[in-house]
Enzyme design. Structure first.
Site, PDB file in Angstrom:
ATOM      1  CB  CYS A 144      -1.006  -0.070   1.140  1.00 21.31           C
ATOM      2  SG  CYS A 144      -2.426   0.976   0.816  1.00 21.31           S
ATOM      3  CG  HIS A 152      -2.921  -3.248   4.059  1.00 22.66           C
ATOM      4  ND1 HIS A 152      -1.851  -2.601   4.633  1.00 22.66           N
ATOM      5  CD2 HIS A 152      -3.703  -2.281   3.537  1.00 22.66           C
ATOM      6  CE1 HIS A 152      -1.980  -1.292   4.478  1.00 22.66           C
ATOM      7  NE2 HIS A 152      -3.103  -1.074   3.815  1.00 22.66           N
ATOM      8  CD  GLU A 189       0.265  -5.293   5.639  1.00 15.72           C
ATOM      9  OE1 GLU A 189       0.308  -5.950   4.584  1.00 15.72           O
ATOM     10  OE2 GLU A 189       0.109  -4.054   5.660  1.00 15.72           O
TER      11      GLU A 189
HETATM   12  N1  GLN Z   1      -3.598   6.327   1.330  1.00 19.25           N
HETATM   13  C1  GLN Z   1      -2.290   6.065   1.872  1.00 19.25           C
HETATM   14  C2  GLN Z   1      -1.214   6.856   1.148  1.00 19.25           C
HETATM   15  O1  GLN Z   1      -1.476   7.516   0.213  1.00 19.25           O
HETATM   16  C3  GLN Z   1      -1.969   4.579   1.778  1.00 19.25           C
HETATM   17  C4  GLN Z   1      -2.911   3.827   2.674  1.00 19.25           C
HETATM   18  C5  GLN Z   1      -2.373   2.539   3.199  1.00 19.25           C
HETATM   19  O2  GLN Z   1      -1.166   2.272   3.244  1.00 19.25           O
HETATM   20  N2  GLN Z   1      -3.282   1.741   3.660  1.00 19.25           N
HETATM   21  O3  GLN Z   1      -0.089   6.823   1.553  1.00 19.25           O
END
Ligand code: GLN
Length: 193
Positions: free
Chosen positions: A78, A173, A175
């Site tokens: 992410c 994710h 994890e």
């Molecule tokens: N929206 C977050 C970003 O732009 C990422 C979100 C996440 O890691 N769950 O960094």
């Protein structure tokens, strides 16, 4: 073998728990000296702008960029993926490692976060035995995948798990679910190779 987990911000503890359950030794990385001691690095989910600033503040940005460009295994989830992308829609200084373009927060706000089934590409993929559910939290979307980047899994036709040589990145994710297949893939295919 020891896997580093970038522990500046975000859900680094959850990655540690997955590796602990797999019996893989880990170490938190917050300083350049700690980066030297590990055989690969996870960049967790969290807030990419915050992690980017902290990487600079702690003197990790350039050493990590240099090492990763030299073949050091990196797995980003992410926000971690956002930090690996060569191009991001919304200006966050990234490490510019993986040749993809990414739109931050492309599914909308927090309330639009969801879980969805992933499709694994290729029947011979080491990931294909496992039904993988992805947890998407204010997730990015990959808008462009350039030469040399392999799409390992998709969700509703969009690439969500990608690999380029020593780099692995997920928009979701892994994890946060019980499935350890993607962490196992990172260890077996990238760190152990
Ligand atoms: N929206 C977050 C970003 O732009 C990422 C979100 C996440 O890691 N769950 O960094």
């Amino acid at each position: 073998m020891k896997v580093g987990i970038l522990a500046l911000q975000g859900d680094f503890r959850e990655h540690e728990a997955v590796f602990a359950a797999m019996g893989v030794e880990t170490e938190y990385v917050r300083r350049p000296e700690e980066l030297e001691k590990v055989d690969g690095l996870v960049i967790p989910g969290g807030e990419s702008t915050a992690i980017s600033k902290l990487l600079k503040k702690w003197g990790l940005f350039s050493p990590l960029q240099r090492r990763a460009r030299d073949g050091f295994p990196v797995f980003g989830t992410c926000a971690g993926m956002i930090l690996m992308a060569v191009e991001v829609s919304n200006t966050v200084p990234t490490l510019e490692l993986m040749d993809i373009s990414v739109d931050r927060n492309a599914y909308g706000r927090q309330i639009e976060s969801f879980e969805g089934e992933l499709s694994i590409n290729g029947t011979d993929s080491p990931l294909s035995d496992e039904a993988v559910t992805g947890v998407f939290i204010r997730a990015p979307q990959v808008s462009e995948v350039r030469d040399g980047v392999e799409v390992l899994a998709t969700h509703e036709g969009l690439p969500v798990l990608l690999r380029q040589d020593n780099l692995l990145a997920a928009t979701f994710h892994p994890e946060l679910t019980d499935n350890r297949g993607i962490h196992r893939y990172f260890i077996d295919q990238l760190v152990g190779s």
